[in-house]
Design an enzyme around this catalytic site. Sequence first.
Site, PDB file in Angstrom:
ATOM      1  N   LEU A  10       0.864  -1.177   0.000  1.00 22.64           N
ATOM      2  CA  LEU A  10       0.000   0.000   0.000  1.00 22.64           C
ATOM      3  C   LEU A  10       0.898   1.224   0.000  1.00 22.64           C
ATOM      4  O   LEU A  10       1.980   1.211   0.604  1.00 22.64           O
ATOM      5  CB  LEU A  10      -0.895   0.029   1.254  1.00 22.64           C
ATOM      6  CG  LEU A  10      -2.004  -1.028   1.378  1.00 22.64           C
ATOM      7  CD1 LEU A  10      -2.706  -0.884   2.722  1.00 22.64           C
ATOM      8  CD2 LEU A  10      -3.001  -0.917   0.241  1.00 22.64           C
ATOM      9  N   ASP A  11       0.463   2.292  -0.677  1.00 19.86           N
ATOM     10  CA  ASP A  11       1.232   3.533  -0.660  1.00 19.86           C
ATOM     11  C   ASP A  11       1.386   4.019   0.779  1.00 19.86           C
ATOM     12  O   ASP A  11       0.544   3.727   1.643  1.00 19.86           O
ATOM     13  CB  ASP A  11       0.516   4.624  -1.470  1.00 19.86           C
ATOM     14  CG  ASP A  11       0.485   4.307  -2.955  1.00 19.86           C
ATOM     15  OD1 ASP A  11       1.273   3.456  -3.402  1.00 19.86           O
ATOM     16  OD2 ASP A  11      -0.331   4.926  -3.663  1.00 19.86           O
ATOM     17  N   LYS A  12       2.414   4.777   1.015  1.00 20.88           N
ATOM     18  CA  LYS A  12       2.697   5.285   2.368  1.00 20.88           C
ATOM     19  C   LYS A  12       1.497   6.007   2.970  1.00 20.88           C
ATOM     20  O   LYS A  12       1.159   5.808   4.139  1.00 20.88           O
ATOM     21  CB  LYS A  12       3.906   6.220   2.324  1.00 20.88           C
ATOM     22  CG  LYS A  12       4.278   6.820   3.679  1.00 20.88           C
ATOM     23  CD  LYS A  12       5.502   7.711   3.563  1.00 20.88           C
ATOM     24  CE  LYS A  12       5.866   8.326   4.917  1.00 20.88           C
ATOM     25  NZ  LYS A  12       7.054   9.203   4.829  1.00 20.88           N
TER      26      LYS A  12
END
Length: 365
Positions: A149-151
């Site tokens: 997942l993106d940050k």
Amino acid sequence: MSEATTEVRQFTVGEDDDGIRVDRWFKRHMPDTSFNLVSRWARTGQLRVDGARATPGDRLTVGQVLRVPPAEAPKAATARPKLNRPTLSEDQIAFARELVIHKDASAIVINKPPGLATQGGTKTHEHVDGLLDALQYELEGRPKLVHRLDKDTSGALLLARTSRAAAYFAKSFSGRTARKLYWALVVGVPEVEDGFIDLPIAKQPGTGGEKMHVDMEEGQAARTRYRVIEQAGARTAWVELQPHTGRTHQLRVHMAAIGHPIVGDGKYGLQDAFLTGGISRKMHLHARRIRIDHPDGGKLDATAELPHHFAESMATLGFDLSLGEQLPMDEPPPPTKALLKQRAKAHAKTVRKERRGERRSRGRK
């Protein structure tokens, strides 16, 4: 090892390694042993399974005994130093375990908070990968990441507890049978309430690969299903997003491309991505639910609660959370002819290897 081991070693194949290739077994359990060395051991008859000569491509079966010749001392110039991970503090261990929303013998699902990267990188020292030692529990090995997942995206993140589970889940993601459902707040209200975005995505030149864009000629196929759940006038909408492909930043790029960037996503929506009226400037994209076939049978289906800033924005805008639970999750698309052909070839290859293994077994009797 600083000195060569003079004794022959024997290893019994465990359940976690059932069906694995010999060369993959070495990569998993003896990563310092090169493929060339394994091949040389096989050519000279030193590598054996249940007493019979083995090749790097042979598949192992639980209970078999793998005979490995004495180790050779690595050359000082080429020996790789082992990387030692820092020991986690009690607070870090407690933090990691508080994120767990599902745990069984093969899988863990955590609710990743926004701002915590999945993996490390330049100037990124705090990440999920660095906390995995805290999630071993009763097993010896640390869990393995099987997707990202993106940050700044929060929500359900799946971890495999064994190598067998990691391989199984990886096939589900690559075969597009895993389903992920996201909630997002977007700027404005899409004119089509239930739509499908089919726009290819590529790395944007000049950004060092850190930003993606729609590229009709060079981009990779990317497809997203979206549904408007509720709207707050013409100002913003609460939408459900289901990616049917897994491109980098896909949901963010697609929503910005149709003129409705995700709230708080300044990277793709610039200044238009932020709302006034006390709405948080953090990104409002949350992996609400993940459903995937389980390696032990049945399905794993986990739901992650909204982070504080997202829940607060929903309350401020007057959205009814119960409405989001009424929409069904898309079923995986039927396999394409190309995928069916690929699966048939893989099955035929497995059958051929099993038959070769049976012939070798008969020869040893």
